[in-house]
Design an enzyme around this catalytic site. Structure first.
Site, PDB file in Angstrom:
ATOM      1  CE  LYS A  15      -2.431  -0.444   3.602  1.00 11.12           C
ATOM      2  NZ  LYS A  15      -2.011   0.530   4.609  1.00 11.12           N
ATOM      3  NE  ARG A 162       6.069  -0.403  10.126  1.00 15.33           N
ATOM      4  CZ  ARG A 162       5.009  -0.185   9.336  1.00 15.33           C
ATOM      5  NH1 ARG A 162       5.178   0.308   8.120  1.00 15.33           N
ATOM      6  NH2 ARG A 162       3.789  -0.464   9.751  1.00 15.33           N
ATOM      7  NE  ARG A 173       1.075  -4.042  11.153  1.00 14.91           N
ATOM      8  CZ  ARG A 173       2.125  -4.099  10.339  1.00 14.91           C
ATOM      9  NH1 ARG A 173       3.126  -4.917  10.605  1.00 14.91           N
ATOM     10  NH2 ARG A 173       2.168  -3.363   9.266  1.00 14.91           N
TER      11      ARG A 173
HETATM   12  P1  AMP Z   1       0.528   1.480   8.497  1.00 16.97           P
HETATM   13  O1  AMP Z   1       1.843   2.126   8.234  1.00 16.97           O
HETATM   14  O2  AMP Z   1      -0.591   2.015   7.636  1.00 16.97           O
HETATM   15  O3  AMP Z   1       0.594  -0.028   8.495  1.00 16.97           O
HETATM   16  O4  AMP Z   1       0.113   1.901  10.010  1.00 16.97           O
HETATM   17  C1  AMP Z   1       0.904   1.538  11.115  1.00 16.97           C
HETATM   18  C2  AMP Z   1       0.099   1.602  12.383  1.00 16.97           C
HETATM   19  O5  AMP Z   1      -0.350   2.953  12.605  1.00 16.97           O
HETATM   20  C3  AMP Z   1      -1.167   0.754  12.426  1.00 16.97           C
HETATM   21  O6  AMP Z   1      -0.911  -0.606  12.748  1.00 16.97           O
HETATM   22  C4  AMP Z   1      -1.957   1.466  13.527  1.00 16.97           C
HETATM   23  O7  AMP Z   1      -1.432   1.197  14.805  1.00 16.97           O
HETATM   24  C5  AMP Z   1      -1.647   2.932  13.227  1.00 16.97           C
HETATM   25  N1  AMP Z   1      -2.623   3.492  12.265  1.00 16.97           N
HETATM   26  C6  AMP Z   1      -2.364   3.961  11.016  1.00 16.97           C
HETATM   27  N2  AMP Z   1      -3.485   4.396  10.422  1.00 16.97           N
HETATM   28  C7  AMP Z   1      -4.493   4.213  11.316  1.00 16.97           C
HETATM   29  C8  AMP Z   1      -5.894   4.445  11.298  1.00 16.97           C
HETATM   30  N3  AMP Z   1      -6.503   4.966  10.214  1.00 16.97           N
HETATM   31  N4  AMP Z   1      -6.619   4.130  12.409  1.00 16.97           N
HETATM   32  C9  AMP Z   1      -6.028   3.620  13.502  1.00 16.97           C
HETATM   33  N5  AMP Z   1      -4.717   3.344  13.579  1.00 16.97           N
HETATM   34  C10 AMP Z   1      -3.938   3.638  12.510  1.00 16.97           C
END
Ligand code: AMP
Length: 223
Positions: A15, A162, A173
């Site tokens: 993504k 990470r 996740r």
């Molecule tokens: P990502 O980089 O999109 O995988 O996001 C990493 C982490 O940030 C996620 O596992 C959540 O803990 C937090 N996070 C990112 N976007 C959201 C969202 N829209 N709502 C809630 N938590 C979020």
């Protein structure tokens, strides 16, 4: 006309990579809530301290925290700007919130692109991912290794895994994605905004598939 997209997909579906390339190619702003939160965590800001534990556990941050971040970012962009939202919305309530806030700004999204990716391969992708601690460029120990182990090709920064890419956090996740995030698919399908794209392929192939599917949709809707 400015293109406004929501990009959805399981963790590890590419993504973030797709969003960056698409934003650059199409001249769109790239809004990644994950990047915003990680930036806040790295800087030790109030927001960063508030979300650190939850993000590192692979859970979702509370909606209210994200609403402020998203509203501020969208207002800053202004109603004329195209954008790609990466990682937001992540549940049904966030999708409803986004719809309401965009309505207030007098705009809406043109498509919600869902990246489909087989679950077995996601685990392999996520556990091998490494990120530069200085410039945030991403690598994979098998599929996209750096020239020098542990060092970023671009800036020489140290690569790290990470916290939420640890195996037990990956499981959390994926569970959150299947239980919560997938609820949004029906929301966007009901509004005829959903586009599913097979994300199992090279980065460039997937970028092209996304652009083709948006282009076809644009022709249908005369965007
Ligand atoms: P990502 O980089 O999109 O995988 O996001 C990493 C982490 O940030 C996620 O596992 C959540 O803990 C937090 N996070 C990112 N976007 C959201 C969202 N829209 N709502 C809630 N938590 C979020």
């Amino acid at each position: 006309m400015a293109l406004r997209l929501v990009l959805m997909g399981p963790p590890g579906s590419g993504k973030g990579t797709q969003a960056k390339i698409l934003a650059e190619r199409e001249g769109l702003a790239h809004l990644s809530t994950g990047d915003i939160l990680r930036g806040a965590m790295a800087s030790g800001s109030e927001l960063g301290l508030k979300v650190k534990e939850v993000v590192e556990a692979g859970q979702l941050v509370s909606d209210d925290v994200l609403y402020g971040v998203i509203e501020e970012s969208l207002k800053k962009l202004g109603p004329k700007m195209g954008f790609i939202l990466d990682g937001f919305p992540r549940n049904l309530r966030q999708a409803e919130f986004l719809e309401a806030i965009l309505e207030k700004l007098g705009i809406g999204i043109d498509a919600a692109v869902l990246l489909d990716f087989p679950e077995e391969s996601l685990i392999k992708r996520l556990s091998g991912r490494r990120v530069c601690s200085r410039c945030a460029k991403e690598y994979h120990i098998d599929f996209l290794p750096p020239k020098i182990e542990g060092r970023c090709d671009r800036c020489g920064g140290e690569l790290y895994r990470r916290e939420d890419d640890e195996p037990e956090k990956i499981a959390t996740r994926l569970r959150v994605y299947n239980d919560v995030t997938l609820q949004m698919v029906d929301f966007y399908r009901d509004r005829s905004l959903l586009i599913r794209v097979d994300a199992d392929g090279s980065i460039q192939d997937v970028v092209q598939r996304v652009l083709d599917s948006i282009g076809n949709r644009a022709k249908e809707k005369r965007l």
